[in-house]
Design an enzyme around this catalytic site. Structure first.
Site, PDB file in Angstrom:
ATOM      1  N   ASP A  95      30.258  28.279  64.775  1.00 33.37           N
ATOM      2  CA  ASP A  95      31.105  27.297  65.461  1.00 33.37           C
ATOM      3  C   ASP A  95      31.134  27.646  66.950  1.00 33.37           C
ATOM      4  O   ASP A  95      30.533  28.622  67.379  1.00 33.37           O
ATOM      5  CB  ASP A  95      32.503  27.267  64.826  1.00 33.37           C
ATOM      6  CG  ASP A  95      33.201  28.613  64.934  1.00 33.37           C
ATOM      7  OD1 ASP A  95      32.670  29.522  65.602  1.00 33.37           O
ATOM      8  OD2 ASP A  95      34.276  28.762  64.348  1.00 33.37           O
ATOM      9  N   ASP A 287      32.743  23.041  55.625  1.00 32.35           N
ATOM     10  CA  ASP A 287      33.048  24.465  55.495  1.00 32.35           C
ATOM     11  C   ASP A 287      34.556  24.577  55.434  1.00 32.35           C
ATOM     12  O   ASP A 287      35.268  23.700  55.935  1.00 32.35           O
ATOM     13  CB  ASP A 287      32.578  25.256  56.726  1.00 32.35           C
ATOM     14  CG  ASP A 287      33.539  25.087  57.890  1.00 32.35           C
ATOM     15  OD1 ASP A 287      33.494  24.026  58.541  1.00 32.35           O
ATOM     16  OD2 ASP A 287      34.369  25.986  58.127  1.00 32.35           O
ATOM     17  N   CYS A 325      33.050  27.850  33.443  1.00 35.19           N
ATOM     18  CA  CYS A 325      32.341  28.419  34.598  1.00 35.19           C
ATOM     19  C   CYS A 325      31.367  29.499  34.134  1.00 35.19           C
ATOM     20  O   CYS A 325      31.674  30.288  33.244  1.00 35.19           O
ATOM     21  CB  CYS A 325      33.360  29.003  35.578  1.00 35.19           C
ATOM     22  SG  CYS A 325      32.617  29.790  37.008  1.00 35.19           S
ATOM     23  N   CYS A 327      30.105  31.855  36.202  1.00 29.52           N
ATOM     24  CA  CYS A 327      30.017  32.941  37.189  1.00 29.52           C
ATOM     25  C   CYS A 327      30.226  34.307  36.529  1.00 29.52           C
ATOM     26  O   CYS A 327      30.697  34.411  35.403  1.00 29.52           O
ATOM     27  CB  CYS A 327      31.012  32.718  38.338  1.00 29.52           C
ATOM     28  SG  CYS A 327      32.678  33.317  38.027  1.00 29.52           S
ATOM     29  N   CYS A 330      33.850  34.951  35.320  1.00 28.70           N
ATOM     30  CA  CYS A 330      34.261  34.241  34.112  1.00 28.70           C
ATOM     31  C   CYS A 330      33.468  34.683  32.890  1.00 28.70           C
ATOM     32  O   CYS A 330      33.949  34.568  31.768  1.00 28.70           O
ATOM     33  CB  CYS A 330      34.127  32.733  34.324  1.00 28.70           C
ATOM     34  SG  CYS A 330      35.314  32.119  35.529  1.00 28.70           S
ATOM     35  N   HIS A 356      34.321  33.798  42.018  1.00 29.62           N
ATOM     36  CA  HIS A 356      34.595  32.617  41.182  1.00 29.62           C
ATOM     37  C   HIS A 356      34.903  31.383  42.026  1.00 29.62           C
ATOM     38  O   HIS A 356      34.355  30.300  41.774  1.00 29.62           O
ATOM     39  CB  HIS A 356      35.752  32.858  40.205  1.00 29.62           C
ATOM     40  CG  HIS A 356      36.221  31.560  39.643  1.00 29.62           C
ATOM     41  ND1 HIS A 356      35.541  30.911  38.626  1.00 29.62           N
ATOM     42  CD2 HIS A 356      37.208  30.732  40.033  1.00 29.62           C
ATOM     43  CE1 HIS A 356      36.118  29.741  38.412  1.00 29.62           C
ATOM     44  NE2 HIS A 356      37.133  29.605  39.240  1.00 29.62           N
TER      45      HIS A 356
END
Ligand SMILES: [Zn+2]
Length: 394
Positions: A95, A287, A325, A327, A330, A356
């Protein structure tokens, strides 16, 4: 010559959603994309392996302001640029630093030349000008850079918003003049510095649409920025405390002005339920610190809504955080264990929770892209809007 290339691969005939491919010096990114925030050249709690290999992150954001006050652009240039410094193989967007100067710095003085501010770390005085922030981002070696803008707080008077927007447009013109000069000087390539054996392609520069919550000012701003013929356009000044419907209305206001063959980036948004809404309004890139910051604070986003992990109801809950999920967190840990780690202040909690929450955001973006490409976006939008837990917003 364009520094990045954007291809639209599918468009929704009913909404303004589109799916695309963004080609950068550090790889191709499928859009719409959510970019995790790596404020201090790190996404807190995750390694480059977690991000790139496990989560499949192709682009992340780093903050020009934070890296400017510490460790400084020259140190990063000397270490071979930001990619090498943080060992990140994929694309980086930085940015302009404007938002942090306005939100973090205690003392600041803004005039037409730029902004003088006091470092929030040690009180040192620094100046950001449209030219100096381009140079800082060139030192980082960012794939996508932002021009210095003024991000007004909410609400401001129409008169203040008008003056501030004019300044942002002027600054964008100066930043582009400087950027194009640098491009000519290097013929499109960064000069190798210490520790940089290979020349790398210079990043793209995006101007930022401002105008506070005044649709006509935003439209005038976007029209003025078109003259810059930029590789992409950012929409700033959102998530500054305004009601959420207003943020969406402000994105909508300039959708038909911004070129359709360039990526549009809505800065600093949003909640999980808002991601499809921004995409429906023509946004390709977003973002936000929410998935990572909220993870650390104990707020987890799941396909069934939010989980506040400290709650007593999870004390003996052996289920995974989100059964849907895939991931690492999880597939391996229970809610009871995560709650225990959170209450004990364990580092592992932040690592697992961040992993997660980012997976959840990236899954939403994959669903969105798939729905656009398979011509199901209006149906997808209807289904997420009618899901009360997700639509619950903040
Ligand atoms: Zn998960």
């Amino acid at each position: 010559m364009a520094q990045i290339q954007f291809e639209v691969v599918a468009e929704c005939p009913q909404t303004r959603a589109r799916a695309g491919l963004l080609h950068t010096p550090h790889g191709t990114i499928e859009t719409p994309v959510f970019m995790p925030v790596g404020t201090q050249a790190t996404v807190k709690g995750l390694s480059a392996r977690d991000l790139a290999d496990d989560l499949g992150v192709r682009i992340l954001l780093a903050n020009t302001y934070h890296l400017f006050v510490r460790p400084g652009p020259e140190l990063i240039r000397g270490m071979g640029g930001l990619h090498r410094f943080m060992s990140w193989p994929n694309a980086i967007l930085t940015d302009s630093g404007g938002y942090q100067v306005f939100s973090l710095s205690g003392l600041r003085k803004i005039d037409d030349r730029g902004v003088v501010f006091q470092s929030h770390l040690n009180g040192d005085l620094h100046t950001f000008t449209p030219e100096s922030t381009v140079d800082a981002q060139l030192a980082y070696g960012s794939d996508i850079m932002m021009v210095l803008d003024e991000c007004p707080e909410y609400p401001v008077s129409r008169e203040y918003a008008r003056q501030s927007t004019d300044r942002t447009v002027r600054w964008a013109g100066q930043a582009f003049g400087h950027y194009r000069q640098r491009l000519e000087q290097t013929s499109g390539f960064m000069l190798p510095g210490p520790g940089v054996p290979q020349a790398s392609l210079m990043g793209a520069l995006f101007p930022i649409v401002q105008g506070s919550m005044f649709a006509d000012l935003r439209r005038a701003c976007a029209s003025a920025l078109l003259e810059l013929e930029a590789d992409g356009y950012a929409i700033g000044g959102l998530s500054v405390g305004e009601p959420r419907p207003l943020s969406l209305a402000m994105v909508e206001a300039t959708e038909d002005i911004l070129p359709r063959n360039r990526p549009r980036y809505a800065m600093g948004v949003g909640m999980p339920a808002e991601l499809p809404e921004y995409v429906a309004r023509g946004v390709d890139m977003m973002d936000c610190v929410l998935p990572t910051r909220n993870a650390r604070n104990g707020c987890l986003f799941t396909s069934e809504g939010r989980v506040i992990i400290k709650q007593a109801r999870y004390k003996e809950d052996a289920r995974p955080l989100d059964p849907a999920c895939r991931c690492y967190t999880c597939s391996r840990y229970s809610r009871a264990y995560l709650r225990h780690l959170f209450l004990s202040g364990e580092i592992l909690y932040a690592m697992l929770a961040t992993r997660h929450n980012l997976q959840r955001y990236l899954d939403i973006m994959r669903e969105i892209r798939h729905a656009i490409i398979s011509e199901q976006y209006p149906e997808y939008l209807r289904s997420v809007r009618s899901t009360p837990v997700e639509a619950g917003g903040s």
